[in-house]
Every structure is written in structure tokens, then in C-alpha cells.
Design an enzyme around this catalytic site. Sequence first.
Site, PDB file in Angstrom:
ATOM      1  N   THR A 151      35.161   2.902 -39.415  1.00  0.00           N
ATOM      2  CA  THR A 151      34.484   3.183 -40.579  1.00  0.00           C
ATOM      3  C   THR A 151      32.659   2.411 -40.869  1.00  0.00           C
ATOM      4  O   THR A 151      32.114   2.969 -39.887  1.00  0.00           O
ATOM      5  CB  THR A 151      35.348   3.070 -42.340  1.00  0.00           C
ATOM      6  OG1 THR A 151      35.289   1.523 -42.457  1.00  0.00           O
ATOM      7  CG2 THR A 151      36.296   3.597 -42.436  1.00  0.00           C
ATOM      8  N   LYS A 173      40.094  -2.619 -37.250  1.00  0.00           N
ATOM      9  CA  LYS A 173      39.442  -2.069 -37.853  1.00  0.00           C
ATOM     10  C   LYS A 173      39.092  -2.638 -39.138  1.00  0.00           C
ATOM     11  O   LYS A 173      39.561  -3.153 -39.168  1.00  0.00           O
ATOM     12  CB  LYS A 173      39.494  -0.522 -38.518  1.00  0.00           C
ATOM     13  CG  LYS A 173      40.106  -0.250 -39.593  1.00  0.00           C
ATOM     14  CD  LYS A 173      39.841  -0.577 -40.310  1.00  0.00           C
ATOM     15  CE  LYS A 173      38.060  -0.180 -40.856  1.00  0.00           C
ATOM     16  NZ  LYS A 173      37.679  -0.003 -42.123  1.00  0.00           N
ATOM     17  N   THR A 184      44.102  -8.110 -42.887  1.00  0.00           N
ATOM     18  CA  THR A 184      43.148  -7.855 -43.457  1.00  0.00           C
ATOM     19  C   THR A 184      42.546  -6.190 -42.535  1.00  0.00           C
ATOM     20  O   THR A 184      42.763  -5.897 -41.053  1.00  0.00           O
ATOM     21  CB  THR A 184      42.200  -8.534 -42.581  1.00  0.00           C
ATOM     22  OG1 THR A 184      41.336  -8.814 -43.087  1.00  0.00           O
ATOM     23  CG2 THR A 184      42.232  -8.900 -40.709  1.00  0.00           C
ATOM     24  N   GLU A 264      29.375  -6.667 -42.075  1.00  0.00           N
ATOM     25  CA  GLU A 264      28.307  -6.748 -42.231  1.00  0.00           C
ATOM     26  C   GLU A 264      26.577  -6.659 -42.361  1.00  0.00           C
ATOM     27  O   GLU A 264      27.449  -8.093 -43.612  1.00  0.00           O
ATOM     28  CB  GLU A 264      29.243  -5.730 -43.200  1.00  0.00           C
ATOM     29  CG  GLU A 264      30.002  -4.276 -43.050  1.00  0.00           C
ATOM     30  CD  GLU A 264      30.779  -3.916 -44.573  1.00  0.00           C
ATOM     31  OE1 GLU A 264      30.068  -4.689 -45.531  1.00  0.00           O
ATOM     32  OE2 GLU A 264      31.086  -2.615 -44.347  1.00  0.00           O
ATOM     33  N   ASN A 383      26.850  -2.275 -47.768  1.00  0.00           N
ATOM     34  CA  ASN A 383      28.101  -1.916 -49.371  1.00  0.00           C
ATOM     35  C   ASN A 383      27.894  -1.769 -50.257  1.00  0.00           C
ATOM     36  O   ASN A 383      28.040  -1.650 -51.300  1.00  0.00           O
ATOM     37  CB  ASN A 383      28.309  -3.796 -49.926  1.00  0.00           C
ATOM     38  CG  ASN A 383      28.778  -4.448 -48.385  1.00  0.00           C
ATOM     39  OD1 ASN A 383      29.856  -3.832 -48.437  1.00  0.00           O
ATOM     40  ND2 ASN A 383      28.493  -5.213 -47.377  1.00  0.00           N
TER      41      ASN A 383
END
Length: 388
Positions: A151, A173, A184, A264, A383
Amino acid sequence: MSVTAPKGFRAAGVAAGLKSGGGLDVALVVNDGPDATAAGVFTGNRVKAAPVLWSQQVLKAGMARAVILNSGGANACTGPQGFQDTHATAEATASRLTRGRLILGAADVIVCSTGLIGERLPMPKLLAGLDAAARGLARDGGPAAAQAIMTTDTRPKTTVIAGQGWTVGGMAKGAGMLAPGLATMLVVLTTDAVADSSILDSALRAATAVTFDRIDSDGCMSTNDTVVLLASGASGLSPTEAELTEAVTAACHELAQQLLADAEGATKEITIEVRGAESTDDAVEVGRSVARNNLVKTALFGADPNWGRILAAVGTTAAAFEPDQLAVAINGVWICRNGSAAEDRSKVDLSGRAVHIVVDLGAGPDTATIWTNDLSLAYVHENSAYST
């Protein structure tokens, strides 16, 4: 070759139009046997996505022949219809894989989804993608499958661990919401070893406890976290439980570190080693407290070896220690001893991505390691939408 490195597995990754930006978004992993034992661990979040609820039921039997995964939609918080969509996906997968003497049912299929929470999946697109994936199954399809489950990931995560005549492969992922209970994000592990489901379950739980359950990127737990382990038995070899656990743990560790490295907005990969704890639980609690402390994480983003923030995080725990016996080192420099300043903090080199923090509680013999990352300005931008 990722999940198809072990004998007895095929995989595929295709584009079905589920992702708004295009790209591969449906993956299929199939166990051709002769065995079909399986185990799994799932999110500790009480709000569980429909695929998690479905897959938990499937794995009660300790058997599975296939895993169908999609990105571009989490199918979480979608009510009864979302669960029906998961059931329909499993049924459709089973029907497309039934051949010869191999007759599959929906209960043979694990379902995993990742993406935006709260929206139903576009089932016509998903089922068309399933058709394409079933047609495209191949022994070298592992890399495409790993790409299809991405993603916000910037790169696929794969691993292969060689045993003595048998192999463990894996794909994962995840680039955020990495604060799990037992698992996770999405991880598929495969092995051609011969092992019953109870041994697989024990090996997987032991492995995740010291790998995926020890990475703590941002303190956020997903609704869709799933780790599954499939065994084909195609090697004909039966490793000991200890040997299998060691290989599965190595695979999980490699994948966990790849997840953390792709977190991220991260600019630092941080290892928090807690020593001198009265118990392992104390060590884990202290490590998590430091890992989840935003003041520590932002200080490291700013290349500031602020040991005071680390001690403050340690002090919020119930672990056994005396404040005047605490010690902290960052990248090999003991900047705090006996709860006070020690070596010159300017000696700490934080110019690279790797940061190794040691916290010595001076309270006992146990230790534990937690892995995390810093928080940067880029994390906020990455985010802006809720996804898994």
C-alpha cells in the site's frame, strides 16, 4: 523467489483496479502439497477486519490450501456485508483452484486485505482479479505477489531461509501502524518441511513474539494484522521443532527489519536494547515505553542524543529499578550513568540511519530488544488517510 522458494507453492500478483493509483493489487499463494498444514497469528485489536475474523475460523482446523490477498481496501468496519464479501472471496478462490482430485472449499482459503478502513471492496473487480491470479499462478510468482500487497510501502519485502534440505520463504507488507499484538500487517510464510499444525503454531508464536511483536513504529495497531505459515511437506523432511522455530524466527526477523526500514517518513532505524532487567516482561515494557515516546523519537530525528527524555520514558513504567542506577548509551557512548550525565553527549554520532540505544536498569539478569524509528515531518504527510 519469496513465498515460492519452498517446494510445493505457486503464487501470482495481478492488477485488478482496486488501487486508485493502479498497479498490482491482488495476490494469490497456493499450497500444492502434499500437506496443507497451517497456523496463524492475528491482530490484538478488538476491532478486527472481516478477513481476520474469517481467517481465524479457517485456521482453527490447522489446515489451509490458499491465501488470497488484496491491497486497495481493508474490508474493515464494513458490517455483515463485509464478512459476506470475505466469504464470497474464499468460495470463489476455492472454486477456481479445484482440479482433479483436489476439491477445495471456502474453509481451505485464508483471506487477507489491506488498505482504507470503512469502505466495502468492489467485488466485481476483486473477483476478476482473482480469475487473473488463478490463471497466472507460477513457481516464480512470489515477487509479483509481494508487490501486489503493497500500500504505502515503497518496496516489497521478501525473504528466503535455507534449512537442511528444506526451506522457509516469506513476504510481508507494512509501512506504518506497526505496534502489534502477536503480528504485524500482512505476512505470508511458507515452508516445504513436514510439520503438523501444532508444531507450526508453536514455531510461529515463538518467532513472532521476538520479531514482529517487538517492532513498534508509531504506537498504532492495525485492524487487519495477519501472519500465516503454510507447510507443503514437499521436501519430505521433518526438522525438529527447534530447527523449524529457528528458521521461521530468522525469516520473521528479516521481514520485520524490512518493515521497520520502510516505515512512513522514517529517517532513523532505532534499536532499543534493555539490559539488567529483573524480568523479560520488565525489559519489554521499558523498551516499548522508550520506543513509543514521541519526545525521544523527535529528538533522534533532530540528531539530539537527549538521554533525559529516555530516562523520563523509563520512569513511566512499572519495571523494577532504582533511578540512581540507570545507565544509557547511544551508539556506543555512555552518556548517562547512575542516573546522571556521564560521557560528553557531543561524542554521539547520529549522522547515519542506524541508532542503537542501550538502557541498563541495573536490576537483574534479563534483557529484551525493541525496534522502532524516528518521527519526522514526512510522517504527518504520509498519514493523511486512515488505512491498515
